[in-house]
Design a protein around this motif. Structure first.
Motif, short mmCIF file in Angstrom:
data_model
loop_
_atom_site.label_atom_id
_atom_site.label_comp_id
_atom_site.label_asym_id
_atom_site.label_seq_id
_atom_site.Cartn_x
_atom_site.Cartn_y
_atom_site.Cartn_z
N ASN A 129 1.14 -1.16 -0.05
CA ASN A 129 -0.18 0.21 -0.07
C ASN A 129 1.06 1.28 0.00
OD1 ASN A 129 -2.31 1.31 0.54
ND2 ASN A 129 -2.64 1.79 1.73
N LEU A 130 1.14 1.22 -1.09
CA LEU A 130 2.56 2.08 -1.00
C LEU A 130 2.20 3.60 -1.71
CD1 LEU A 130 6.19 0.22 -0.49
CD2 LEU A 130 4.88 1.06 0.95
N GLU A 131 2.43 4.61 -1.63
CA GLU A 131 1.96 5.84 -2.67
C GLU A 131 3.41 5.85 -3.39
OE1 GLU A 131 0.08 8.85 -0.78
OE2 GLU A 131 -1.50 7.84 0.47
N TYR A 132 2.84 6.59 -4.82
CA TYR A 132 3.99 6.87 -5.45
C TYR A 132 3.44 7.97 -5.93
CZ TYR A 132 1.91 3.98 -8.78
OH TYR A 132 1.08 3.49 -9.55
N ARG A 133 4.23 9.56 -6.91
CA ARG A 133 4.00 9.90 -7.39
C ARG A 133 4.15 9.91 -8.96
NH1 ARG A 133 1.44 14.83 -6.55
NH2 ARG A 133 2.50 15.73 -7.64
N THR A 134 3.18 10.31 -10.29
CA THR A 134 3.08 10.00 -11.67
C THR A 134 3.74 11.29 -12.44
OG1 THR A 134 1.42 8.61 -11.20
CG2 THR A 134 2.31 9.02 -13.93
N ASP A 135 4.85 10.89 -12.88
CA ASP A 135 5.15 12.14 -13.88
C ASP A 135 4.25 12.21 -14.95
OD1 ASP A 135 7.03 13.45 -14.87
OD2 ASP A 135 8.70 13.14 -14.25
N SER A 136 4.07 13.49 -15.07
CA SER A 136 3.07 13.53 -16.25
C SER A 136 4.22 13.57 -17.65
CB SER A 136 2.54 15.44 -16.31
OG SER A 136 3.33 16.03 -16.23
N SER A 137 5.18 14.09 -17.52
CA SER A 137 5.44 14.09 -18.71
C SER A 137 6.51 12.59 -19.07
CB SER A 137 7.31 14.59 -18.26
OG SER A 137 8.33 14.09 -17.48
N ASN A 138 5.90 11.48 -18.12
CA ASN A 138 6.02 10.27 -18.76
C ASN A 138 5.23 10.01 -20.21
OD1 ASN A 138 8.32 9.51 -17.07
ND2 ASN A 138 7.32 8.83 -15.60
N ALA A 139 3.86 10.84 -20.13
CA ALA A 139 3.39 10.65 -21.03
C ALA A 139 3.29 11.52 -22.44
CB ALA A 139 1.53 11.15 -20.61
N THR A 140 4.08 11.87 -22.18
CA THR A 140 4.45 13.10 -23.43
C THR A 140 5.34 12.56 -24.13
OG1 THR A 140 6.24 14.15 -22.66
CG2 THR A 140 4.43 14.94 -21.82
N LEU A 141 5.41 12.86 -26.14
CA LEU A 141 6.27 12.14 -27.40
C LEU A 141 7.63 13.03 -27.02
CD1 LEU A 141 3.79 10.56 -29.43
CD2 LEU A 141 4.76 9.12 -27.05
N ASP A 142 7.88 14.00 -25.69
CA ASP A 142 8.79 14.69 -26.56
C ASP A 142 10.19 13.96 -26.24
OD1 ASP A 142 6.67 16.61 -26.81
OD2 ASP A 142 6.75 17.90 -24.59
N TYR A 143 10.44 13.01 -25.66
CA TYR A 143 11.07 12.32 -25.02
C TYR A 143 11.55 11.21 -25.69
CZ TYR A 143 11.15 15.48 -21.48
OH TYR A 143 11.84 16.99 -20.47
N THR A 144 12.78 10.59 -26.24
CA THR A 144 13.04 9.69 -26.73
C THR A 144 12.56 8.08 -26.49
OG1 THR A 144 14.90 10.46 -28.31
CG2 THR A 144 14.54 8.26 -28.35
N ARG A 145 12.91 8.76 -24.96
CA ARG A 145 12.64 7.33 -24.42
C ARG A 145 11.20 6.73 -24.40
NH1 ARG A 145 15.51 3.15 -21.35
NH2 ARG A 145 17.06 4.65 -21.83
N ASN A 146 10.24 7.96 -24.23
CA ASN A 146 8.58 8.66 -24.46
C ASN A 146 8.34 7.19 -25.48
OD1 ASN A 146 9.04 8.36 -21.41
ND2 ASN A 146 8.19 10.56 -21.79
N LYS A 147 8.93 7.51 -26.38
CA LYS A 147 8.67 7.26 -28.07
C LYS A 147 8.57 5.47 -27.84
CE LYS A 147 9.44 10.86 -30.37
NZ LYS A 147 10.32 12.09 -31.73
#
Length: 442
Positions: free
Chosen positions: A175-193
């Motif tokens: 039951n550990l909370e964590y933050r979600t980085d909104s930039s992970n959903a963008t395609l601005d970064y090569t790794r995200n693509k």
């Protein structure tokens, strides 16, 4: 999961239970899991959080979340704010690369300040698979097929044995909370693509593609170890090292099979692009003088050699030597002695020592790089000669010429340092005082 990570750490000897470890925590799922696992296993953790100021309020909220999390676990906490975009512009690199440089430089300082054993970061198996795919698209050798290493210097990755799904299941279990980085959903970064577009397409072809690729990286690790042993043996045979780079003996290189692959393994680490390396392999039989560049190095084809050296920024600065100086340290160490011309005096044959008639010398002396149009009277000759012609006669390579320094008296060349002095300043029967000028530590 706890046992799996514990066994992985012990198998690869990544961490010692008795020593401190810096844990990079962004607040995301992976880093929160890493911190909780290491803390639960009994490691002496120190939390390190970077605020890169890339997501406005969200970045600050992440920082506060990590701080609160560390305090709840009673773990020492450090944070730092970076002006990442400004750093990227100043260094002419991508935002991703800027964040990476800033992060790891700070982590290394924290490790030293806290006398920690290592820096633990939360890369996992899925990250390694993405790295494999990125390397394949960019062009890579066997090393790039192994994905991410469990250890890179002081940086360790205890979660590489685990998948993203396993990490998410672990977070749910505790039951550990964590933050979600909104930039992970963008395609601005090569790794995200690769993460958000390429891998989903591959899963349509093979639903278990991530496990397949992960197993492939493990096989390539073993293959790469065998391959590296063979490459090192070849390197030892064909390479000579110097202060600025390396020299590859072309005749010895040609005795080996698979020249293209050998050159790739040698030159890729110096920043040469695979396409450039392919071109280099085609000119080893060609004429001398061909030059190729990477960002920081240059390769020169010089007769039977490929000379790789750091790109030199020709410094136009001049260095002055006054009459009272006995030693100078810039741009190299130069010593000056005053001697009497006695009957038993013997001229030195060392190319880094000259003896000249003190009466013919005017101070201050000047040290500078050579330029086009420079000329002198080579020792033993009565006619003036251009330095460019002197270099050709003495078969100096492009790199050798760039490293040449001149010592001048007034506007006249006294010495091409390490090569030849000027005949006009030579010692004669009438010489009473001699200046001995020598380069130290050569």
């Amino acid at each position: 999961m706890l046992k799996k990570v514990e066994n992985y750490i012990q198998k690869l000897q990544l961490l010692n239970l008795n020593d401190k470890v810096i844990v990079g925590v962004s607040g995301g799922a992976d880093s929160i899991a890493l911190l909780h696992i290491l803390h639960t296993l009994g490691y002496h953790c120190i939390v390190a959080h970077c605020n890169f100021k890339l997501r406005m309020v969200e970045s600050d909220t992440d920082e506060e979340f990590v701080r609160t999390n560390a305090l709840s676990l009673k773990i020492p906490y450090y944070s730092i704010n970076f002006e990442t975009i400004e750093y990227a512009k100043a260094h002419k690199i991508s935002t991703e690369m800027a964040a990476r440089d800033l992060r790891y430089n700070w982590f290394a300082k924290l490790m030293t300040d806290n006398q920690a054993q290592a820096i633990a970061v939360a890369h996992h198996a899925d990250d390694s698979i993405e790295t494999l795919l990125m390397n394949l698209v960019r062009g890579t050798g066997l090393k790039g097929m192994t994905g991410i290493s469990a250890r890179n210097g002081n940086v360790v990755r205890p979660l590489l044995c685990s998948t993203r799904i396993e990490i998410e299941n672990y977070l749910m279990k505790y039951n550990l909370e964590y933050r979600t980085d909104s930039s992970n959903a963008t395609l601005d970064y090569t790794r995200n693509k690769f993460r958000n577009q390429v891998l989903p397409l591959l899963r349509e072809i093979n639903p278990s593609v991530q496990q397949t690729l992960y197993n492939t990286t493990k096989r390539f690790e073993d293959i790469n170890a065998v391959y590296n042993n063979a490459i090192e043996s070849i390197k030892n045979d064909i390479i000579t090292k110097n202060d600025s780079g390396i020299i590859i003996n072309i005749q010895k290189l040609k005795k080996h099979d698979h020249i293209d692959s050998i050159l790739f393994e040698i030159l890729y680490s110096y920043g040469f692009h695979p396409d450039t390396i392919q071109k280099i392999s085609t000119i080893i039989e060609g004429e001398t003088g061909k030059v190729f560049y990477s960002e920081k190095y240059r390769l020169l084809k010089n007769r039977d050699q490929l000379i790789v050296s750091k790109i030199v920024n020709l410094d136009k600065k001049q260095f002055q030597i006054s009459e009272s100086d006995n030693i100078v340290f810039e741009p190299f160490t130069l010593e000056i002695k005053r001697l009497e011309n006695t009957a038993d005096f013997i001229l030195s044959k060392n190319p880094y020592i000259i003896h000249v008639d003190a009466e013919k010398i005017s101070f201050p002396l000047t040290i500078r790089k050579w330029t086009i149009g420079d000329s002198f009277f080579p020792y033993g000759m009565k006619n003036r000669k251009k330095l460019s012609d002197f270099f050709i006669d003495n078969k100096l390579s492009l790199i050798d010429k760039e490293n040449v320094w001149l010592l001048l008296t007034g506007n006249e060349i006294l010495w091409i340092v390490g090569y030849r002095s000027d005949n006009r300043f030579r010692i004669s029967d009438k010489t009473e005082q001699i200046l001995e000028i020598s380069v130290s530590n050569t």
